[in-house]
Design a protein around this motif. Structure first.
Motif, PDB file in Angstrom:
ATOM      1  N   SER A   4       0.767  -1.286   0.097  1.00 18.82           N
ATOM      2  CA  SER A   4       0.001  -0.122   0.302  1.00 18.82           C
ATOM      3  C   SER A   4       0.799   1.501  -0.008  1.00 18.82           C
ATOM      4  O   SER A   4       1.927   1.684   0.459  1.00 18.82           O
ATOM      5  CB  SER A   4      -1.200   0.128   1.606  1.00 18.82           C
ATOM      6  N   ASP A   5       0.454   2.279  -0.155  1.00 19.54           N
ATOM      7  CA  ASP A   5       0.801   4.207  -0.470  1.00 19.54           C
ATOM      8  C   ASP A   5       1.840   4.031   0.424  1.00 19.54           C
ATOM      9  O   ASP A   5       2.640   4.597   1.619  1.00 19.54           O
ATOM     10  CB  ASP A   5       0.251   4.683  -1.060  1.00 19.54           C
ATOM     11  N   ILE A   6       0.919   3.950   1.924  1.00 20.77           N
ATOM     12  CA  ILE A   6       0.989   4.005   3.429  1.00 20.77           C
ATOM     13  C   ILE A   6       0.422   2.993   4.668  1.00 20.77           C
ATOM     14  O   ILE A   6      -0.657   2.806   4.443  1.00 20.77           O
ATOM     15  CB  ILE A   6       0.811   5.721   3.831  1.00 20.77           C
ATOM     16  N   VAL A   7       1.224   2.935   5.599  1.00 23.18           N
ATOM     17  CA  VAL A   7       1.160   2.032   6.417  1.00 23.18           C
ATOM     18  C   VAL A   7       0.829   2.880   7.971  1.00 23.18           C
ATOM     19  O   VAL A   7       1.698   3.274   7.821  1.00 23.18           O
ATOM     20  CB  VAL A   7       2.500   1.104   6.769  1.00 23.18           C
ATOM     21  N   ILE A   8       0.034   2.802   8.725  1.00 20.23           N
ATOM     22  CA  ILE A   8      -0.127   3.287   9.516  1.00 20.23           C
ATOM     23  C   ILE A   8      -0.566   2.265  10.688  1.00 20.23           C
ATOM     24  O   ILE A   8      -0.496   1.374  11.003  1.00 20.23           O
ATOM     25  CB  ILE A   8      -1.127   3.524   9.983  1.00 20.23           C
ATOM     26  N   ILE A   9       0.729   2.642  11.814  1.00 23.96           N
ATOM     27  CA  ILE A   9       0.336   1.369  12.492  1.00 23.96           C
ATOM     28  C   ILE A   9      -0.084   1.897  14.376  1.00 23.96           C
ATOM     29  O   ILE A   9       0.571   3.420  14.530  1.00 23.96           O
ATOM     30  CB  ILE A   9       2.205   1.447  13.300  1.00 23.96           C
ATOM     31  N   GLY A  10      -1.439   1.835  14.530  1.00 23.86           N
ATOM     32  CA  GLY A  10      -2.150   2.121  15.329  1.00 23.86           C
ATOM     33  C   GLY A  10      -3.350   1.813  15.038  1.00 23.86           C
ATOM     34  O   GLY A  10      -3.091   3.537  14.311  1.00 23.86           O
ATOM     35  N   PRO A  27      -7.149  11.452  -1.413  1.00 24.67           N
ATOM     36  CA  PRO A  27      -7.802  10.154  -1.592  1.00 24.67           C
ATOM     37  C   PRO A  27      -7.867   9.148  -2.489  1.00 24.67           C
ATOM     38  O   PRO A  27      -8.096   7.658  -2.616  1.00 24.67           O
ATOM     39  CB  PRO A  27      -9.124  10.394  -1.627  1.00 24.67           C
ATOM     40  N   GLU A  28      -6.647   9.321  -3.458  1.00 27.48           N
ATOM     41  CA  GLU A  28      -5.944   7.849  -4.157  1.00 27.48           C
ATOM     42  C   GLU A  28      -4.770   7.458  -3.886  1.00 27.48           C
ATOM     43  O   GLU A  28      -5.248   5.805  -4.003  1.00 27.48           O
ATOM     44  CB  GLU A  28      -5.570   8.799  -5.192  1.00 27.48           C
ATOM     45  N   LYS A  29      -4.528   7.567  -2.517  1.00 23.42           N
ATOM     46  CA  LYS A  29      -3.641   6.521  -1.729  1.00 23.42           C
ATOM     47  C   LYS A  29      -4.100   5.568  -1.222  1.00 23.42           C
ATOM     48  O   LYS A  29      -4.992   5.871  -0.485  1.00 23.42           O
ATOM     49  CB  LYS A  29      -3.228   8.161  -0.936  1.00 23.42           C
ATOM     50  N   SER A  30      -3.492   4.302  -1.236  1.00 25.35           N
ATOM     51  CA  SER A  30      -4.207   3.272  -0.725  1.00 25.35           C
ATOM     52  C   SER A  30      -3.304   3.648   1.201  1.00 25.35           C
ATOM     53  O   SER A  30      -2.203   3.319   1.287  1.00 25.35           O
ATOM     54  CB  SER A  30      -3.895   2.333  -1.259  1.00 25.35           C
ATOM     55  N   ILE A  31      -3.980   3.082   1.839  1.00 24.98           N
ATOM     56  CA  ILE A  31      -4.135   2.640   3.241  1.00 24.98           C
ATOM     57  C   ILE A  31      -4.413   1.909   4.100  1.00 24.98           C
ATOM     58  O   ILE A  31      -5.518   1.509   3.873  1.00 24.98           O
ATOM     59  CB  ILE A  31      -4.740   4.266   4.238  1.00 24.98           C
ATOM     60  N   THR A  32      -2.887   1.237   4.347  1.00 26.54           N
ATOM     61  CA  THR A  32      -3.383   0.265   5.577  1.00 26.54           C
ATOM     62  C   THR A  32      -3.261   0.366   7.817  1.00 26.54           C
ATOM     63  O   THR A  32      -1.943   1.112   7.233  1.00 26.54           O
ATOM     64  CB  THR A  32      -2.272  -0.507   5.425  1.00 26.54           C
ATOM     65  N   ASP A 195       5.584   2.633   1.057  1.00 24.60           N
ATOM     66  CA  ASP A 195       5.962   3.922  -0.110  1.00 24.60           C
ATOM     67  C   ASP A 195       6.177   4.963   2.008  1.00 24.60           C
ATOM     68  O   ASP A 195       7.514   4.538   1.823  1.00 24.60           O
ATOM     69  CB  ASP A 195       5.174   4.760  -0.566  1.00 24.60           C
ATOM     70  N   TYR A 196       5.651   4.733   2.292  1.00 27.82           N
ATOM     71  CA  TYR A 196       5.858   5.503   4.200  1.00 27.82           C
ATOM     72  C   TYR A 196       4.986   4.764   4.838  1.00 27.82           C
ATOM     73  O   TYR A 196       3.615   4.342   4.407  1.00 27.82           O
ATOM     74  CB  TYR A 196       5.011   6.464   3.558  1.00 27.82           C
ATOM     75  N   VAL A 197       5.659   5.112   6.427  1.00 32.83           N
ATOM     76  CA  VAL A 197       4.458   3.973   7.296  1.00 32.83           C
ATOM     77  C   VAL A 197       5.067   5.659   8.393  1.00 32.83           C
ATOM     78  O   VAL A 197       5.808   6.602   9.049  1.00 32.83           O
ATOM     79  CB  VAL A 197       6.002   3.183   8.143  1.00 32.83           C
ATOM     80  N   ILE A 198       3.554   5.552   8.974  1.00 30.21           N
ATOM     81  CA  ILE A 198       3.199   6.777  10.314  1.00 30.21           C
ATOM     82  C   ILE A 198       3.197   5.825  11.687  1.00 30.21           C
ATOM     83  O   ILE A 198       2.123   4.755  11.513  1.00 30.21           O
ATOM     84  CB  ILE A 198       2.268   7.040   9.758  1.00 30.21           C
ATOM     85  N   ASN A 199       4.471   5.892  12.633  1.00 24.36           N
ATOM     86  CA  ASN A 199       3.847   5.529  13.581  1.00 24.36           C
ATOM     87  C   ASN A 199       3.467   5.897  14.700  1.00 24.36           C
ATOM     88  O   ASN A 199       4.033   6.618  15.504  1.00 24.36           O
ATOM     89  CB  ASN A 199       5.307   4.876  14.162  1.00 24.36           C
ATOM     90  N   ALA A 395       3.534  15.467   3.425  1.00 24.74           N
ATOM     91  CA  ALA A 395       2.725  15.799   2.275  1.00 24.74           C
ATOM     92  C   ALA A 395       4.015  15.994   1.305  1.00 24.74           C
ATOM     93  O   ALA A 395       2.824  15.258  -0.217  1.00 24.74           O
ATOM     94  CB  ALA A 395       2.261  17.097   2.190  1.00 24.74           C
ATOM     95  N   GLU A 396       4.775  16.655   0.920  1.00 23.04           N
ATOM     96  CA  GLU A 396       5.687  16.921  -0.374  1.00 23.04           C
ATOM     97  C   GLU A 396       5.964  15.593  -1.033  1.00 23.04           C
ATOM     98  O   GLU A 396       6.427  15.414  -2.462  1.00 23.04           O
ATOM     99  CB  GLU A 396       6.690  17.949   0.300  1.00 23.04           C
ATOM    100  N   ARG A 397       5.984  14.316   0.412  1.00 19.48           N
ATOM    101  CA  ARG A 397       6.875  13.544  -0.383  1.00 19.48           C
ATOM    102  C   ARG A 397       6.086  12.378  -1.060  1.00 19.48           C
ATOM    103  O   ARG A 397       5.731  11.592  -1.971  1.00 19.48           O
ATOM    104  CB  ARG A 397       7.268  13.042   0.651  1.00 19.48           C
ATOM    105  N   LEU A 398       3.922  12.734  -0.695  1.00 15.10           N
ATOM    106  CA  LEU A 398       3.475  12.161  -1.684  1.00 15.10           C
ATOM    107  C   LEU A 398       2.988  12.384  -2.511  1.00 15.10           C
ATOM    108  O   LEU A 398       2.319  12.054  -3.661  1.00 15.10           O
ATOM    109  CB  LEU A 398       2.341  12.230  -0.671  1.00 15.10           C
ATOM    110  N   VAL A 399       3.366  13.940  -3.151  1.00 13.08           N
ATOM    111  CA  VAL A 399       2.818  13.755  -4.452  1.00 13.08           C
ATOM    112  C   VAL A 399       3.049  13.684  -5.766  1.00 13.08           C
ATOM    113  O   VAL A 399       5.022  13.563  -5.829  1.00 13.08           O
ATOM    114  CB  VAL A 399       3.196  15.610  -4.578  1.00 13.08           C
TER     115      VAL A 399
END
Length: 399
Positions: A4-10, A27-32, A195-199, A395-399
């Protein structure tokens, strides 16, 4: 490997609100979302009293103050839009003796600086609002409110899944491997690539961060907050929210009275060191967690500085009479017979190696990972604003 584009842990309120903010902006980015428990809001987000904080306590210009003010408005709008009950009931912050008046005045000035709708009131005005409270002066915070954050979390989760994104419960993160083109998240349910992870792991945020390339200097210490409830026949003693003047040297608000959205009245909390990261009962003990806490230099320095206060909190945990005595400072007529056992929560408090408690929201970043290291109260109130702030960081990295 799932991608997925972004994984969020928690899957607490900060993680869910971050996913919600991503849906708003990208809204076009996939999230897990990966959550180790079997449902969302299992820990801090589902174990709080539901207060909509106003920002009166926080240093003007701090992340807490900014995000609390913006987050409260956003949370009220979310609840209104989604049909989640909330109520603007107001609260009083009470000085009971002359020695507290300078701190009451400083708190009032801080609230005004933060744009909080508050006013200084006389004893007769206080007794009109809360007839059973004693004090010599108080701040009436008209815009304080209450809601149900567990219901907010479930609603956010439903929106995220309906959008087509994924929430994996029962999935514990065991490793983070950041490379130049992405991150591999190892879990008990297999590997996930993003692509990116948010903890946003709350009580486990420092441990998750340590599995990646950025090692946080602060460590999470768990403090259990224990509550009593007013029995139904005694609920008339409290109309809204009743708070003491907080001790500026300690980041807890002291025992207070909170009429929650269900109509019950909670009394507390105290603040005692939990013997497990997720220790909601006095008997909950995790030897590894406790050993890690006791071995940490920051804990020993914190304990050395605040041991008297700590002993008082522990005594109130053991003695119902001592707990009642603390409540009687605001409400003298309350007795042990008015109270029955209430819920408990565990606060994730980041503590630096020098023993200082991190007072503001804190983040630690690498090129593809954002770690939310410290998100104490008012994180629930501020969650949508915090989520938008986190999205801005990537944001800048997701564009």
């Amino acid at each position: 490997m799932r991608e997925s584009d972004i994984v969020i842990i928690g899957g607490g309120i900060v993680g869910l609100a971050t996913a919600y903010a991503l849906l708003e902006r990208f809204p076009e980015k996939s999230i897990t979302i990966l959550e180790k428990e079997q449902d969302v809001a299992h820990h801090q987000s589902g174990h709080n009293s539901g207060v909509l904080h106003t920002g009166i306590y926080y240093k003007p210009g701090s992340l807490k103050a900014i995000n609390c003010r913006a987050g409260k408005k956003a949370m009220e709008a979310f609840c209104e839009r989604e049909g989640i009950p909330y109520r603007i009931c107001g609260k009083v912050i009470v000085a009971v003796d002359e020695a507290e008046l300078p701190r009451l005045q400083a708190l009032y000035e801080r609230g005004r600086a933060n744009g909080v709708a508050c006013e200084m009131i006389r004893v007769d005005q206080l007794r009109t609002l809360e007839p059973h409270v004693v004090g010599i002066k108080a701040i009436h915070v008209r815009e304080a409110g209450i809601t149900d954050y567990r219901r907010v979390c479930r609603c956010m989760a439903e929106i995220i899944v309906k959008h087509g994104d994924q929430i994996h419960t029962g999935t514990r993160v065991t490793g983070l491997h950041e490379g130049p083109k992405g991150v591999v998240v190892e879990t008990t349910s297999g590997d996930f690539a993003a692509d990116y992870v948010i903890n946003c792991a709350g009580l486990q945020s420092d441990r998750i961060a340590a599995r990646g390339p950025t090692k946080p200097s602060a460590k999470i210490l768990p403090f259990r907050g224990e509550y009593y409830k007013l029995k139904p026949e005694a609920a008339y003693l409290c109309n809204t929210l009743i708070y003491p003047i907080p001790d500026p040297a300690f980041p807890f608000l002291g025992v207070h009275f909170t009429r929650v959205i269900s109509g019950e009245v909670e009394c507390g909390p105290n603040a005692v060191l939990a013997l497990a990261r997720e220790g909601y009962r006095k008997t909950d003990l995790h030897v590894g967690d406790l050993a890690e806490t006791l071995a940490y230099p920051g804990f020993r320095k914190l304990a050395g500085k605040h041991w008297r206060m700590g002993l008082g909190e522990m005594w109130r945990s053991i003695s119902k009479g001592a707990f009642v005595k603390a409540l009687q400072r605001l409400m003298p007529e309350i007795t042990e017979d008015h109270l029955e056992p209430g819920p408990a929560g565990v606060r994730a408090q980041a503590v630096a190696p020098d023993g200082s408690m991190l007072d503001d929201f804190s983040f630690k970043e690498s090129p593809r990972i954002v770690n939310v290291i410290n998100a104490p109260s008012p994180a629930a109130t501020a969650s949508i604003s915090i989520g938008r702030s986190i999205v801005q960081r990537v944001a800048e990295r997701l564009v």
